[in-house]
Design a protein around this motif. Structure first.
Motif, PDB file in Angstrom:
ATOM      1  N   UNK A   1       0.870  -1.173   0.000  1.00  0.00           N
ATOM      2  CA  UNK A   1       0.000   0.000   0.000  1.00  0.00           C
ATOM      3  C   UNK A   1       0.905   1.219   0.000  1.00  0.00           C
ATOM      4  N   UNK A   2       0.681   2.143  -0.940  1.00  0.00           N
ATOM      5  CA  UNK A   2       1.565   3.303  -1.100  1.00  0.00           C
ATOM      6  C   UNK A   2       0.779   4.593  -1.007  1.00  0.00           C
ATOM      7  N   UNK A   3       1.393   5.581  -0.364  1.00  0.00           N
ATOM      8  CA  UNK A   3       0.882   6.953  -0.345  1.00  0.00           C
ATOM      9  C   UNK A   3       1.936   7.819  -1.012  1.00  0.00           C
ATOM     10  N   UNK A   4       1.647   8.267  -2.240  1.00  0.00           N
ATOM     11  CA  UNK A   4       2.618   9.029  -3.022  1.00  0.00           C
ATOM     12  C   UNK A   4       1.965  10.286  -3.573  1.00  0.00           C
ATOM     13  N   UNK A   5       2.744  11.332  -3.726  1.00  0.00           N
ATOM     14  CA  UNK A   5       2.224  12.618  -4.169  1.00  0.00           C
ATOM     15  C   UNK A   5       2.003  12.605  -5.666  1.00  0.00           C
ATOM     16  N   UNK A   6       0.822  13.105  -6.090  1.00  0.00           N
ATOM     17  CA  UNK A   6       0.488  13.197  -7.515  1.00  0.00           C
ATOM     18  C   UNK A   6      -0.404  14.403  -7.723  1.00  0.00           C
ATOM     19  N   UNK A   7       0.032  15.344  -8.622  1.00  0.00           N
ATOM     20  CA  UNK A   7      -0.760  16.547  -8.935  1.00  0.00           C
ATOM     21  C   UNK A   7      -1.129  17.323  -7.674  1.00  0.00           C
ATOM     22  N   UNK A   8      -0.117  17.549  -6.817  1.00  0.00           N
ATOM     23  CA  UNK A   8      -0.265  18.396  -5.626  1.00  0.00           C
ATOM     24  C   UNK A   8      -1.170  17.785  -4.550  1.00  0.00           C
ATOM     25  N   UNK A   9      -1.487  16.506  -4.629  1.00  0.00           N
ATOM     26  CA  UNK A   9      -2.175  15.850  -3.526  1.00  0.00           C
ATOM     27  C   UNK A   9      -1.733  14.392  -3.479  1.00  0.00           C
ATOM     28  N   UNK A  10      -1.945  13.762  -2.321  1.00  0.00           N
ATOM     29  CA  UNK A  10      -1.462  12.403  -2.119  1.00  0.00           C
ATOM     30  C   UNK A  10      -2.526  11.394  -2.523  1.00  0.00           C
ATOM     31  N   UNK A  11      -2.056  10.310  -3.155  1.00  0.00           N
ATOM     32  CA  UNK A  11      -2.947   9.282  -3.679  1.00  0.00           C
ATOM     33  C   UNK A  11      -2.567   7.938  -3.076  1.00  0.00           C
ATOM     34  N   UNK A  12      -3.588   7.193  -2.608  1.00  0.00           N
ATOM     35  CA  UNK A  12      -3.377   5.839  -2.111  1.00  0.00           C
ATOM     36  C   UNK A  12      -3.483   4.859  -3.267  1.00  0.00           C
ATOM     37  N   UNK A  13      -2.569   3.888  -3.310  1.00  0.00           N
ATOM     38  CA  UNK A  13      -2.630   2.876  -4.353  1.00  0.00           C
ATOM     39  C   UNK A  13      -2.060   1.574  -3.826  1.00  0.00           C
ATOM     40  N   UNK A  14      -2.475   0.469  -4.427  1.00  0.00           N
ATOM     41  CA  UNK A  14      -1.969  -0.848  -4.074  1.00  0.00           C
ATOM     42  C   UNK A  14      -1.275  -1.467  -5.280  1.00  0.00           C
ATOM     43  N   UNK A  15      -0.379  -2.426  -4.981  1.00  0.00           N
ATOM     44  CA  UNK A  15       0.377  -3.075  -6.048  1.00  0.00           C
ATOM     45  C   UNK A  15      -0.307  -4.334  -6.557  1.00  0.00           C
ATOM     46  N   UNK A  16      -1.062  -5.024  -5.689  1.00  0.00           N
ATOM     47  CA  UNK A  16      -1.762  -6.260  -6.079  1.00  0.00           C
ATOM     48  C   UNK A  16      -3.204  -6.202  -5.584  1.00  0.00           C
ATOM     49  N   UNK A  17      -4.148  -5.931  -6.493  1.00  0.00           N
ATOM     50  CA  UNK A  17      -3.919  -5.558  -7.886  1.00  0.00           C
ATOM     51  C   UNK A  17      -3.562  -4.078  -7.976  1.00  0.00           C
ATOM     52  N   UNK A  18      -2.957  -3.620  -9.102  1.00  0.00           N
ATOM     53  CA  UNK A  18      -2.689  -2.182  -9.264  1.00  0.00           C
ATOM     54  C   UNK A  18      -4.005  -1.406  -9.245  1.00  0.00           C
ATOM     55  N   UNK A  19      -4.195  -0.596  -8.221  1.00  0.00           N
ATOM     56  CA  UNK A  19      -5.495   0.055  -8.042  1.00  0.00           C
ATOM     57  C   UNK A  19      -5.313   1.363  -7.298  1.00  0.00           C
ATOM     58  N   UNK A  20      -5.946   2.411  -7.794  1.00  0.00           N
ATOM     59  CA  UNK A  20      -6.005   3.685  -7.081  1.00  0.00           C
ATOM     60  C   UNK A  20      -7.205   3.673  -6.152  1.00  0.00           C
ATOM     61  N   UNK A  21      -6.996   4.086  -4.901  1.00  0.00           N
ATOM     62  CA  UNK A  21      -8.058   4.045  -3.897  1.00  0.00           C
ATOM     63  C   UNK A  21      -8.573   5.457  -3.632  1.00  0.00           C
ATOM     64  N   UNK A  22      -9.843   5.663  -3.894  1.00  0.00           N
ATOM     65  CA  UNK A  22     -10.463   6.976  -3.698  1.00  0.00           C
ATOM     66  C   UNK A  22     -11.043   7.062  -2.287  1.00  0.00           C
ATOM     67  N   UNK A  23     -10.163   6.986  -1.277  1.00  0.00           N
ATOM     68  CA  UNK A  23     -10.580   7.095   0.121  1.00  0.00           C
ATOM     69  C   UNK A  23      -9.664   8.086   0.823  1.00  0.00           C
ATOM     70  N   UNK A  24     -10.070   8.519   2.010  1.00  0.00           N
ATOM     71  CA  UNK A  24      -9.274   9.482   2.757  1.00  0.00           C
ATOM     72  C   UNK A  24      -7.989   8.838   3.259  1.00  0.00           C
ATOM     73  N   UNK A  25      -6.940   9.647   3.307  1.00  0.00           N
ATOM     74  CA  UNK A  25      -5.618   9.174   3.664  1.00  0.00           C
ATOM     75  C   UNK A  25      -5.502   8.907   5.167  1.00  0.00           C
ATOM     76  N   UNK A  26      -4.914   7.753   5.573  1.00  0.00           N
ATOM     77  CA  UNK A  26      -4.613   7.541   6.992  1.00  0.00           C
ATOM     78  C   UNK A  26      -3.626   8.596   7.480  1.00  0.00           C
TER      79      UNK A  26
END
Length: 450
Positions: free
Chosen positions: A378-403
């Motif tokens: 599970x990754x929290x990385x900056x993209x377009x001036x805001x942080x995005x949660x994503x997972x590697x298996x499966x590759x998926x962007x999560x549209x939820x609030x950041x921990x």
């Protein structure tokens, strides 16, 4: 030059789309010439873009340079035609034009001397109108280029917003399945709470989907406004000189107003809801993950797609410019091959992080490459001036609030799942589909630079 030859010459300097002398002419791959603005609007509205309006041949590129030779010839022909018409019409007295303020404005725009000091007052009015009109056309063409760039930017933003809306809709369906699977583990007694959460999910998803649609509509409207303003500037360029000068201020004012509008893009973000009894259940399997800062002796240079990483020894001294993009990583002291295990990771000190489990427990050999393709992260990385949660298996962007503080990791070796939770509120972030783990798994944490 005889009339027939002159007519043929002027025809070669005429845009086949607007049937006027060229404005910023460009030559496309097939060899035909068009006004740049005419070609842009033609390709934008054509069913087959990038196709020559004359011969229908496809063009390999869109960014054409202005044909300066044609531009100068077209400007000269435009002035020649104006002179011919002027000779046939009654001359407008210079005094009358000065009284109407037209030549005074031209004097100011061209920084020339007042009429009273001009050496040839009998030709001053005609010359000043021509000069002022050509300068005004250049200003309009420059403004049109800026507007077209803004239009293309908005067009791309609309496309991205549409893709995001589709991705978000698919994500809502995936999240619904994850929530259902999680509640099946907590037995039928939690059915009522499950239904309430699903209702809240769909209600919030409907609101966010509407926001995305509204955002798309606002951007589409501004895209059309920019396009219409661009068209209006193109039409203004073709007006007679006097009318062009009189309307110049209002036309530029409208163009500037359109460019000040900047619709904000929507960041879809669903609320994470507390799951009753989840924290208590997870704490039954709590272990020490062994992710200690004092044992973080490795650096990690990640690929952009999170599929691989180069592992090496810790750098000493001040990091170089090329090293600042590297991330420090640490693996847990123990590996897991069976059973259920839960641990929590403190992420309050950084907004850029990657955590989870991986097959390889790393090494200090600088030539080693850590394969993250099958790691459960599970990754929290900056993209377009805001942080995005994503997972590697499966590759998926999560549209939820950041921990904000702590992330829980639940490893179920028996069922082949890795689940991530917001440990502060006791809510699910992600759980992968059951799989088979092929080798021992290590807890993993990577803290990335901002």
């Amino acid at each position: 030059m005889d009339p027939a030859t002159l007519q043929a010459f002027q025809r070669e300097l005429t845009c086949p789309i607007c049937m006027n002398f060229f404005l910023d002419p460009v030559t496309i791959d097939c060899g035909h010439n068009f006004c740049r603005s005419c070609l842009c609007l033609s390709w934008e509205e054509a069913e087959t873009p990038m196709c020559c309006p004359m011969c229908k041949e496809m063009s390999e590129k869109t960014n054409f340079k202005i044909n300066d030779v044609l531009k100068k010839l077209a400007a000269a022909s435009r002035q020649y035609r104006l002179n011919q018409v002027t000779r046939l019409q009654e001359q407008v007295p210079v005094a009358q034009m000065e009284a109407e303020g037209i030549l005074n404005d031209a004097d100011k725009s061209l920084d020339c001397e007042p009429l009273s000091e001009c050496p040839q007052p009998e030709t001053h009015g005609h010359t000043m109108v021509e000069c002022a009109a050509e300068e005004s056309r250049e200003k309009l063409l420059k403004e049109m280029n800026t507007l077209w760039e803004r239009f293309q930017e908005l067009k791309n933003n609309v496309t991205q917003e549409i893709k995001k809306a589709h991705s978000f809709t698919e994500y809502v369906s995936i999240r619904e399945l994850m929530i259902k699977a999680q509640y099946q583990k907590l037995h039928i007694l939690l059915y009522e709470e499950e239904q309430l959460q699903l209702q809240a999910l769909h209600r919030e998803a409907q609101e966010i989907s509407q926001q995305l649609k509204d955002s798309e509509m606002r951007m589409t409207q501004q895209k059309h406004q920019v396009k219409e303003t661009y068209r209006e500037l193109a039409e203004a360029c073709r007006k007679p000189d006097l009318e062009l000068l009189q309307d110049m201020g209002s036309v530029l004012e409208r163009a500037e107003l359109v460019q000040t509008l900047n619709p904000q893009r929507v960041n879809p973000e669903l609320t994470l809801w507390h799951i009753t009894g989840l924290t208590e259940m997870l704490y039954n399997f709590k272990v020490d993950h062994g992710l200690k800062k004092e044992v973080a002796r490795n650096y990690l240079r990640l690929s952009e797609d999170l599929r691989s990483a180069i592992v090496g020894e810790e750098h000493r001294g001040v990091p170089s410019h090329s090293q600042r993009a590297e991330s420090f990583a640490v693996w847990g002291a123990q590996t897991f091959t069976s059973g259920k295990h839960y641990w929590e990771v403190d992420v309050s000190s950084s907004s850029n992080w990657i955590l989870g489990v991986c097959y390889d427990s790393s090494t200090s050999d600088t030539s080693d490459i850590l394969n993250l393709e099958e790691a459960f992260l599970l990754a929290s990385l900056k993209s377009n001036n805001h942080y995005v949660l994503s997972t590697s298996v499966p590759p998926l962007t999560h549209y939820v609030k950041m921990p904000l503080s702590s992330v829980g990791v639940f490893l179920d070796c028996d069922h082949g799942t890795v689940s991530f939770y917001d440990a502060d509120i006791g809510s699910l972030i992600h759980c992968n589909d059951p799989t088979h783990f092929t080798s021992p798994l290590n807890p993993f944490l990577c803290l990335c630079p901002p």
